[in-house]
Design an enzyme around this catalytic site. Structure first.
Site, mmCIF file in Angstrom:
data_model
loop_
_atom_site.group_PDB
_atom_site.id
_atom_site.type_symbol
_atom_site.label_atom_id
_atom_site.label_comp_id
_atom_site.label_asym_id
_atom_site.label_seq_id
_atom_site.Cartn_x
_atom_site.Cartn_y
_atom_site.Cartn_z
ATOM 1 N N CYS A 1 0.809 -1.205 0.000
ATOM 2 C CA CYS A 1 0.000 0.000 0.000
ATOM 3 C C CYS A 1 0.859 1.280 0.000
ATOM 4 O O CYS A 1 1.506 1.547 -1.005
ATOM 5 C CB CYS A 1 -0.979 -0.072 1.167
ATOM 6 S SG CYS A 1 -2.515 0.792 0.884
ATOM 7 N N ARG B 1 -13.170 5.741 -2.048
ATOM 8 C CA ARG B 1 -12.058 4.881 -1.611
ATOM 9 C C ARG B 1 -12.314 3.485 -2.130
ATOM 10 O O ARG B 1 -13.464 3.079 -2.303
ATOM 11 C CB ARG B 1 -12.006 4.819 -0.077
ATOM 12 C CG ARG B 1 -11.266 5.938 0.580
ATOM 13 C CD ARG B 1 -11.149 5.687 2.060
ATOM 14 N NE ARG B 1 -9.991 4.860 2.395
ATOM 15 C CZ ARG B 1 -8.761 5.326 2.581
ATOM 16 N NH1 ARG B 1 -8.509 6.595 2.453
ATOM 17 N NH2 ARG B 1 -7.766 4.512 2.904
ATOM 18 N N HIS C 1 -3.748 -6.033 2.224
ATOM 19 C CA HIS C 1 -3.479 -6.262 3.637
ATOM 20 C C HIS C 1 -4.012 -7.654 3.920
ATOM 21 O O HIS C 1 -4.359 -8.389 3.007
ATOM 22 C CB HIS C 1 -4.177 -5.207 4.488
ATOM 23 C CG HIS C 1 -3.704 -3.819 4.172
ATOM 24 N ND1 HIS C 1 -2.511 -3.319 4.621
ATOM 25 C CD2 HIS C 1 -4.252 -2.837 3.412
ATOM 26 C CE1 HIS C 1 -2.353 -2.087 4.164
ATOM 27 N NE2 HIS C 1 -3.398 -1.771 3.428
HETATM 28 N N1 GLN Z 1 -2.501 6.683 2.173
HETATM 29 C C1 GLN Z 1 -2.558 5.766 1.090
HETATM 30 C C2 GLN Z 1 -3.872 5.756 0.340
HETATM 31 O O1 GLN Z 1 -4.943 5.882 0.890
HETATM 32 C C3 GLN Z 1 -2.182 4.386 1.562
HETATM 33 C C4 GLN Z 1 -3.251 3.685 2.351
HETATM 34 C C5 GLN Z 1 -2.771 2.426 3.041
HETATM 35 O O2 GLN Z 1 -1.579 2.188 3.165
HETATM 36 N N2 GLN Z 1 -3.722 1.626 3.527
HETATM 37 O O3 GLN Z 1 -3.810 5.606 -0.840
#
Ligand code: GLN
Length: 244
Positions: A96, A140, A204
Site C-alpha cells: 500500500c 475509496r 493487507h
Molecule cells: N494513504 C494511502 C492511500 O490511501 C495508503 C493507504 C494504506 O496504506 N492503507 O492511498
C-alpha cells in the site's frame, strides 16, 4: 550443523503497519523456522542508518496519508541504499503506502503531490483524478480482493483500503490480474507490481499470512541469493502451505 540465517529489515515498521502488516514478518518467520532458518528482525525507522548489504529481506508496510508524508521526508537519506538493494536483486515486499513510495509521485486525498523514491516508475494519483473512469472516481477502494498471477497460476486473497490509484510504468509487471475487487486503480485490472525481486501490493490481510504460497516464494528467493548451494524451493515445498 550449519546455522542458516536471514537478516530482515522492517522499513518504518513503527509508522507503517496498517491492518497488521507486521504479520508479514511473522509469516516469513513461521515458514523459515520449519526449514531451520533463523530470521533476525531489525526495525529501521526515522533517522536510522540503512545499508543495503546488511539485509536479505525488506518489508515496507502501509500507512495513511499523514504517516506516509512523514516517511517520505525521511526517505531521501535512505533512498540511494534502497535503490542499490533493489537493483542488486534484494527481496522486498511493499504494501500500500510502501508500494506507492517506491514509485515516482504520490497524490494524497487532499490533492497534494509528494515525491516517492523513484526506484520504480509507477505513479499514484488521487481518487479525484481525471485519469480515472467516472465509475471509479470519488470513492475509496475498500473490500475483499482476489487476484490471479498469470505467470505461476497462483491465486492471492486479501483486503484493500486505499484512496490512491496507482498506474504501473515501463518494465513493471502486475502481481496479478483482478478476479474480484479493484486493485491498483480499479480500471485496468492490474493489482500490485513485480520488478526484479520486489513485490508491491495493496493487499493487507496481512498478505503473507493469508497467502503462504507467496511467503514461501519470497523466502526461497532471499535464501537462494544468500545460500545458492541449497534447493530452498524444494525444502519449502515439503512443509504445508497455510492460508489463515
Ligand atoms: N494513504 C494511502 C492511500 O490511501 C495508503 C493507504 C494504506 O496504506 N492503507 O492511498
Amino acid at each position: 550443523m550449519t546455522e542458516y540465517k536471514l537478516n530482515l529489515g522492517h522499513l518504518y515498521g513503527d509508522l507503517m503497519n496498517t491492518y497488521g502488516d507486521y504479520g508479514n514478518y511473522l509469516a516469513l518467520k513461521y515458514y523459515a523456522e520449519q526449514i531451520g532458518v533463523k530470521i533476525n528482525y531489525k526495525l529501521i525507522s526515522l533517522h536510522d542508518p540503512f545499508k543495503a548489504d546488511d539485509y536479505d529481506i525488506l518489508l515496507f508496510g502501509g500507512g495513511q496519508d499523514y504517516e506516509e508524508e512523514v516517511v517520505a521526508k525521511d526517505l531521501p537519506q535512505k533512498s540511494g541504499e534502497i535503490k542499490k538493494y533493489i537493483e542488486n536483486n534484494g527481496s522486498l515486499l511493499a504494501v500500500c503506502a510502501g508500494f506507492q513510495l517506491l514509485g515516482s509521485t504520490i497524490q494524497f486525498a487532499d490533492g497534494k503531490t509528494i515525491e516517492g523514491i523513484g526506484v520504480m516508475p509507477h505513479k499514484t494519483v488521487n481518487l479525484n483524478s481525471p485519469k480515472l473512469t467516472d465509475r471509479m472516481r470519488g470513492k475509496r477502494l475498500i473490500g475483499n480482493i482476489v487476484i490471479k498471477n498469470n505467470e505461476n497460476g497462483e491465486t492471492y486473497h486479501g483486503f484493500e483500503n486505499h484512496q490512491g490509484r496507482t498506474f504501473l510504468g515501463k518494465g513493471e509487471k502486475a502481481l496479478g490480474t483482478i478476479v474480484s475487487g479493484n486493485g491498483n486503480n480499479g480500471d485496468d485490472k492490474t493489482e500490485g507490481v513485480i520488478y526484479k525481486n520486489v513485490y508491491g501490493t495493496y493487499f493487507h490481510g496481512p498478505i503473507l499470512t493469508r497467502n503462504g504460497n507467496l511467503a514461501k516464494r519470497i523466502l526461497a528467493t532471499a535464501l537462494k541469493k544468500r545460500y545458492p548451494e541449497i534447493d530452498w524451493t524444494k525444502k519449502l515445498s515439503q512443509i504445508p502451505t497455510e492460508t489463515f
